[in-house]
Scaffold this motif. Structure first.
Motif, PDB file in Angstrom:
ATOM      1  N   LYS A   1       3.796  -3.101  -4.298  1.00 37.49           N
ATOM      2  CA  LYS A   1       4.582  -2.000  -3.751  1.00 37.49           C
ATOM      3  C   LYS A   1       3.769  -1.286  -2.684  1.00 37.49           C
ATOM      4  O   LYS A   1       2.714  -1.755  -2.281  1.00 37.49           O
ATOM      5  CB  LYS A   1       4.947  -1.015  -4.866  1.00 37.49           C
ATOM      6  CG  LYS A   1       3.742  -0.431  -5.609  1.00 37.49           C
ATOM      7  CD  LYS A   1       4.170   0.526  -6.689  1.00 37.49           C
ATOM      8  CE  LYS A   1       2.978   1.114  -7.443  1.00 37.49           C
ATOM      9  NZ  LYS A   1       2.304   0.138  -8.294  1.00 37.49           N
ATOM     10  N   LEU A   2       4.301  -0.150  -2.214  1.00 36.49           N
ATOM     11  CA  LEU A   2       3.684   0.779  -1.267  1.00 36.49           C
ATOM     12  C   LEU A   2       4.036   0.449   0.189  1.00 36.49           C
ATOM     13  O   LEU A   2       3.962  -0.699   0.617  1.00 36.49           O
ATOM     14  CB  LEU A   2       2.150   0.836  -1.403  1.00 36.49           C
ATOM     15  CG  LEU A   2       1.580   1.225  -2.771  1.00 36.49           C
ATOM     16  CD1 LEU A   2       0.051   1.098  -2.741  1.00 36.49           C
ATOM     17  CD2 LEU A   2       1.997   2.610  -3.180  1.00 36.49           C
ATOM     18  N   LEU A   3       4.429   1.470   0.900  1.00 38.98           N
ATOM     19  CA  LEU A   3       4.399   1.565   2.362  1.00 38.98           C
ATOM     20  C   LEU A   3       5.540   0.908   3.138  1.00 38.98           C
ATOM     21  O   LEU A   3       5.896   1.388   4.211  1.00 38.98           O
ATOM     22  CB  LEU A   3       3.064   1.038   2.903  1.00 38.98           C
ATOM     23  CG  LEU A   3       1.815   1.679   2.288  1.00 38.98           C
ATOM     24  CD1 LEU A   3       0.563   1.049   2.855  1.00 38.98           C
ATOM     25  CD2 LEU A   3       1.813   3.181   2.496  1.00 38.98           C
TER      26      LEU A   3
ATOM     27  N   LEU B   1      17.585   9.891   0.845  1.00 38.32           N
ATOM     28  CA  LEU B   1      16.287  10.000   1.491  1.00 38.32           C
ATOM     29  C   LEU B   1      15.209   9.474   0.546  1.00 38.32           C
ATOM     30  O   LEU B   1      15.238   9.737  -0.657  1.00 38.32           O
ATOM     31  CB  LEU B   1      15.995  11.455   1.853  1.00 38.32           C
ATOM     32  CG  LEU B   1      14.818  11.731   2.779  1.00 38.32           C
ATOM     33  CD1 LEU B   1      15.122  11.210   4.181  1.00 38.32           C
ATOM     34  CD2 LEU B   1      14.526  13.227   2.838  1.00 38.32           C
ATOM     35  N   VAL B   2      14.259   8.725   1.104  1.00 34.94           N
ATOM     36  CA  VAL B   2      13.103   8.217   0.357  1.00 34.94           C
ATOM     37  C   VAL B   2      11.847   8.747   1.034  1.00 34.94           C
ATOM     38  O   VAL B   2      11.691   8.615   2.256  1.00 34.94           O
ATOM     39  CB  VAL B   2      13.076   6.680   0.325  1.00 34.94           C
ATOM     40  CG1 VAL B   2      11.862   6.185  -0.477  1.00 34.94           C
ATOM     41  CG2 VAL B   2      14.368   6.127  -0.256  1.00 34.94           C
ATOM     42  N   GLU B   3      10.960   9.349   0.252  1.00 32.64           N
ATOM     43  CA  GLU B   3       9.715   9.899   0.780  1.00 32.64           C
ATOM     44  C   GLU B   3       8.532   9.098   0.249  1.00 32.64           C
ATOM     45  O   GLU B   3       8.554   8.608  -0.878  1.00 32.64           O
ATOM     46  CB  GLU B   3       9.544  11.360   0.339  1.00 32.64           C
ATOM     47  CG  GLU B   3      10.681  12.278   0.752  1.00 32.64           C
ATOM     48  CD  GLU B   3      10.511  13.688   0.202  1.00 32.64           C
ATOM     49  OE1 GLU B   3      11.056  14.618   0.808  1.00 32.64           O
ATOM     50  OE2 GLU B   3       9.839  13.850  -0.843  1.00 32.64           O
ATOM     51  N   GLU B   4       7.493   8.983   1.080  1.00 32.40           N
ATOM     52  CA  GLU B   4       6.252   8.381   0.598  1.00 32.40           C
ATOM     53  C   GLU B   4       5.077   8.916   1.403  1.00 32.40           C
ATOM     54  O   GLU B   4       5.133   8.969   2.630  1.00 32.40           O
ATOM     55  CB  GLU B   4       6.278   6.852   0.685  1.00 32.40           C
ATOM     56  CG  GLU B   4       4.993   6.217   0.121  1.00 32.40           C
ATOM     57  CD  GLU B   4       5.012   4.704   0.108  1.00 32.40           C
ATOM     58  OE1 GLU B   4       4.034   4.118  -0.406  1.00 32.40           O
ATOM     59  OE2 GLU B   4       5.986   4.101   0.609  1.00 32.40           O
ATOM     60  N   ASP B   5       4.023   9.307   0.700  1.00 31.02           N
ATOM     61  CA  ASP B   5       2.787   9.783   1.317  1.00 31.02           C
ATOM     62  C   ASP B   5       1.635   9.094   0.615  1.00 31.02           C
ATOM     63  O   ASP B   5       1.393   9.323  -0.569  1.00 31.02           O
ATOM     64  CB  ASP B   5       2.654  11.305   1.162  1.00 31.02           C
ATOM     65  CG  ASP B   5       3.751  12.060   1.865  1.00 31.02           C
ATOM     66  OD1 ASP B   5       3.545  12.466   3.010  1.00 31.02           O
ATOM     67  OD2 ASP B   5       4.836  12.245   1.265  1.00 31.02           O
ATOM     68  N   SER B   6       0.911   8.251   1.329  1.00 31.34           N
ATOM     69  CA  SER B   6      -0.210   7.543   0.713  1.00 31.34           C
ATOM     70  C   SER B   6      -1.489   8.356   0.873  1.00 31.34           C
ATOM     71  O   SER B   6      -1.570   9.277   1.688  1.00 31.34           O
ATOM     72  CB  SER B   6      -0.381   6.155   1.330  1.00 31.34           C
ATOM     73  OG  SER B   6      -0.784   6.251   2.685  1.00 31.34           O
ATOM     74  N   GLN B   7      -2.510   7.996   0.091  1.00 27.33           N
ATOM     75  CA  GLN B   7      -3.773   8.738   0.147  1.00 27.33           C
ATOM     76  C   GLN B   7      -4.932   7.875   0.632  1.00 27.33           C
ATOM     77  O   GLN B   7      -6.051   8.353   0.728  1.00 27.33           O
ATOM     78  CB  GLN B   7      -4.108   9.313  -1.234  1.00 27.33           C
ATOM     79  CG  GLN B   7      -4.283   8.254  -2.326  1.00 27.33           C
ATOM     80  CD  GLN B   7      -4.778   8.842  -3.628  1.00 27.33           C
ATOM     81  OE1 GLN B   7      -5.637   9.719  -3.624  1.00 27.33           O
ATOM     82  NE2 GLN B   7      -4.235   8.379  -4.747  1.00 27.33           N
ATOM     83  N   ARG B   8      -4.662   6.610   0.959  1.00 30.15           N
ATOM     84  CA  ARG B   8      -5.746   5.741   1.407  1.00 30.15           C
ATOM     85  C   ARG B   8      -5.204   4.697   2.379  1.00 30.15           C
ATOM     86  O   ARG B   8      -4.003   4.458   2.449  1.00 30.15           O
ATOM     87  CB  ARG B   8      -6.411   5.050   0.220  1.00 30.15           C
ATOM     88  CG  ARG B   8      -5.512   4.099  -0.536  1.00 30.15           C
ATOM     89  CD  ARG B   8      -6.221   3.540  -1.765  1.00 30.15           C
ATOM     90  NE  ARG B   8      -5.473   2.469  -2.406  1.00 30.15           N
ATOM     91  CZ  ARG B   8      -4.505   2.646  -3.298  1.00 30.15           C
ATOM     92  NH1 ARG B   8      -4.160   3.888  -3.636  1.00 30.15           N
ATOM     93  NH2 ARG B   8      -3.886   1.622  -3.843  1.00 30.15           N
ATOM     94  N   THR B   9      -6.102   4.086   3.125  1.00 34.35           N
ATOM     95  CA  THR B   9      -5.706   2.999   4.023  1.00 34.35           C
ATOM     96  C   THR B   9      -5.574   1.704   3.229  1.00 34.35           C
ATOM     97  O   THR B   9      -6.196   1.540   2.176  1.00 34.35           O
ATOM     98  CB  THR B   9      -6.730   2.802   5.147  1.00 34.35           C
ATOM     99  OG1 THR B   9      -8.011   2.522   4.554  1.00 34.35           O
ATOM    100  CG2 THR B   9      -6.828   4.054   6.007  1.00 34.35           C
ATOM    101  N   MET B  10      -4.764   0.793   3.734  1.00 33.68           N
ATOM    102  CA  MET B  10      -4.556  -0.503   3.093  1.00 33.68           C
ATOM    103  C   MET B  10      -4.498  -1.566   4.172  1.00 33.68           C
ATOM    104  O   MET B  10      -4.385  -1.259   5.364  1.00 33.68           O
ATOM    105  CB  MET B  10      -3.269  -0.483   2.269  1.00 33.68           C
ATOM    106  CG  MET B  10      -3.251   0.588   1.189  1.00 33.68           C
ATOM    107  SD  MET B  10      -1.722   0.635   0.246  1.00 33.68           S
ATOM    108  CE  MET B  10      -1.891   2.269  -0.518  1.00 33.68           C
ATOM    109  N   THR B  11      -4.549  -2.823   3.763  1.00 25.59           N
ATOM    110  CA  THR B  11      -4.506  -3.916   4.719  1.00 25.59           C
ATOM    111  C   THR B  11      -3.296  -3.768   5.641  1.00 25.59           C
ATOM    112  O   THR B  11      -2.169  -3.633   5.178  1.00 25.59           O
ATOM    113  CB  THR B  11      -4.425  -5.268   3.995  1.00 25.59           C
ATOM    114  OG1 THR B  11      -5.566  -5.404   3.135  1.00 25.59           O
ATOM    115  CG2 THR B  11      -4.404  -6.423   4.989  1.00 25.59           C
ATOM    116  N   GLY B  12      -3.561  -3.781   6.955  1.00 24.60           N
ATOM    117  CA  GLY B  12      -2.488  -3.664   7.929  1.00 24.60           C
ATOM    118  C   GLY B  12      -2.201  -2.254   8.386  1.00 24.60           C
ATOM    119  O   GLY B  12      -1.363  -2.052   9.270  1.00 24.60           O
TER     120      GLY B  12
END
Length: 523
Positions: A369-371, A436-447
């Motif tokens: 998952k994620l992003l 509406l879908v929200e997402e806020d990550s806390q770190r970098t990931m591949t790509g």
């Protein structure tokens, strides 16, 4: 007066909508969940408020978007001063219980990647003034699910209820590495239980070659899925003689990775029977290209929570093992449903089934998952089964969201919502023009060169995602391109559509601004 209904609220973890028979999957066997849909309502277009565990579970509990309740990503717990719908049920006389995964608080104990950093040449604020919130949820009240300190049952460490739950038995973590109250119980059953878990103790079996997949030595009867079903059955037996209504949240850590279905469920599905998604290996978004390159060069570890690219054989193996985990959950649900029947509770117990978010499961060649807000990630199952109001395989195609769960349950219980709840009663109100879908990550990931802040709007026909700090976006025509292969974001012929969706997104974001707290005066 009609007796108030009981509720059995079932949540799985990282479970796509189309990984159920009643949602059109012809391989995985889910007869018990399918039975709920056969006499209930299946929501075809049910979306998460946030595609990450802690934020969306907090949105389910509060009926509020993560930008309001503040649990924006994993690692930020739901504040204890935020009202939950379970507290309203308890306040109205319901007995409340949570058995299984909670994840309203952090359970890994690992240090955060997003921390306050003092700037050279400036005086740093005192520790209590380094965040916008003085109550920054770092106190002992938010250490209850930390598995590094889980030496006694969580119930013995509680002062009062747990977000409205009076009875709490928690399985933290996932697959054969689940812990918490479940692990304390498992160790009581077998003194050598710790020698059964993890890849280092796995049984030899090379039929499935994939990252995060091993044949667990944990027997079926000691696996977390079995424990959750048995503890739920035991709690239901205690309630059978009471006239009080109950709300039981039965929450399974599976089918979340790692992929470790125990016993007969390990070999139940063959990779050769698995069809890959139509989008496998397709798409040219920058992160897709980067993850595929990392796969080719072997530079992505693929052993953590971040999304990663897979080969065709790996995808088939992971999907087959995931089906085994889902099959086990369905069997467990069947046993609990049988208990409701034998205890005389089935006739007045509303059963609700959903998941906290989905999984790519091979979409565009990715896992986890994620992003990237593809349908497999943001669309989840939602089934409403009410024996007092049976439906004949009813299917709703109206737009719906995780924030609607609280409002729908409260409405059926005849309980008024609190001020600031943002969802709607799915059974009696009209759908909005968009979710509406929200997402806020806390770190970098591949790509991705930076942590991502993404906002996605989904209408009856389109999905558009906007990112802060990136020079690319996404726009898909879900009617003509359900696999989200053709990105129309920069297509001149769809400029008007993009503008309209931007307007819809802005109006929906305004609508979802907070209406809490209530004013003390007119001032």
């Amino acid at each position: 007066m009609t007796a108030r209904p009981n509720f059995l609220f079932i949540i799985t973890d990282q479970h796509r909508a189309d990984h159920l028979g009643c949602y059109g999957n012809g391989v995985v066997k889910t007869p018990n969940i399918d039975q709920l849909a056969a006499k209930g309502t299946r929501f075809e277009r049910f979306y998460v408020a946030n595609p990450i565990c802690m934020p969306n579970r907090a949105s389910i509990m509060t009926g509020r978007m993560s930008s309001l309740h503040g649990a924006r990503h994993n690692g930020i717990p739901l504040a204890r001063n935020h009202t939950t719908f379970v507290e309203l049920l308890k306040d109205a006389g319901y007995r409340t219980a949570l058995i299984g995964k909670s994840h309203l608080q952090s359970f890994t104990g690992l240090p955060a990647t997003n921390v306050f950093t003092a700037e050279e040449g400036k005086q740093a604020p005192s520790a209590s003034l380094r965040d916008a919130f003085k109550d920054n949820r770092h106190t002992e009240d938010y250490e209850l699910e930390n598995t590094r300190h889980w030496e006694t049952p969580v119930a013995s460490r509680l002062s009062g209820d747990f977000y409205g739950f009076e009875h709490v038995e928690i399985a933290a973590g996932h697959a054969d590495e689940a812990s918490g109250d479940y692990l304390l119980w498992a160790r009581q059953q077998r003194a050598d239980f710790d020698d059964l878990v993890g890849p280092e103790n796995a049984l030899s079996d090379h039929r499935y070659q994939a990252p995060q997949a091993w044949r667990t030595a944990v027997p079926e009867e000691l696996y977390s899925t079995s424990w959750i079903a048995e503890r739920s059955q035991a709690w239901l037996e205690e309630q059978a003689a009471s006239d009080q209504p109950f709300f039981l949240q039965m929450s399974f850590p599976d089918p979340h990775h790692p992929f470790t279905p125990p016993g007969k469920y390990w070999g139940m599905y063959s990779p050769s029977d698995i069809d890959l998604p139509a989008s496998f290996g397709k798409g040219d978004l920058p992160p897709l290209l980067a993850m595929r390159k990392a796969l080719e060069e072997g530079t992505d570890p693929r052993d953590n929570q971040s999304p990663f690219a897979v080969t065709e054989d790996e995808a088939r193996s992971i999907i087959a093992l995931t089906y085994g985990m889902i099959h086990m959950i369905d069997d467990a649900i069947g046993r609990v449903m049988a208990s409701l029947e034998s205890l005389g509770l089935a006739g007045n117990t509303v059963i609700v089934f959903t998941s906290d978010h989905g999984d790519y499961m091979g979409d565009h060649g990715l896992m986890l998952k994620l992003l990237l807000h593809y349908q497999g990630l943001v669309r989840t199952p939602f089934i409403w089964h009410d024996p007092q109001h049976p439906r004949d395989a009813d299917c709703s195609t109206a737009l719906a969201s995780s924030v609607d769960i609280a409002s729908t349950i409260l409405a059926r219980a005849g309980i008024q919502e609190f001020n600031g709840m943002q969802g709607r009663d799915l059974l009696s109100t009209s759908a909005p023009e968009a979710v509406l879908v929200e997402e806020d990550s806390q770190r970098t990931m591949t790509g991705f060169e930076r942590p991502q802040r993404v906002r996605t709007v989904i209408t009856e026909r389109y999905r558009m995602s906007v990112r802060h700090g990136e020079d690319w976006g996404e726009l898909y025509d879900l009617e003509n391109d359900p696999d989200e292969l053709v990105n129309l974001h920069d297509d001149p012929d769809h400029a008007a559509v993009r503008a309209e969706l931007t307007d819809i997104m802005l109006r929906r974001m305004i609508e979802l601004q907070d209406r809490a707290p209530l004013p003390a005066y007119r001032a």
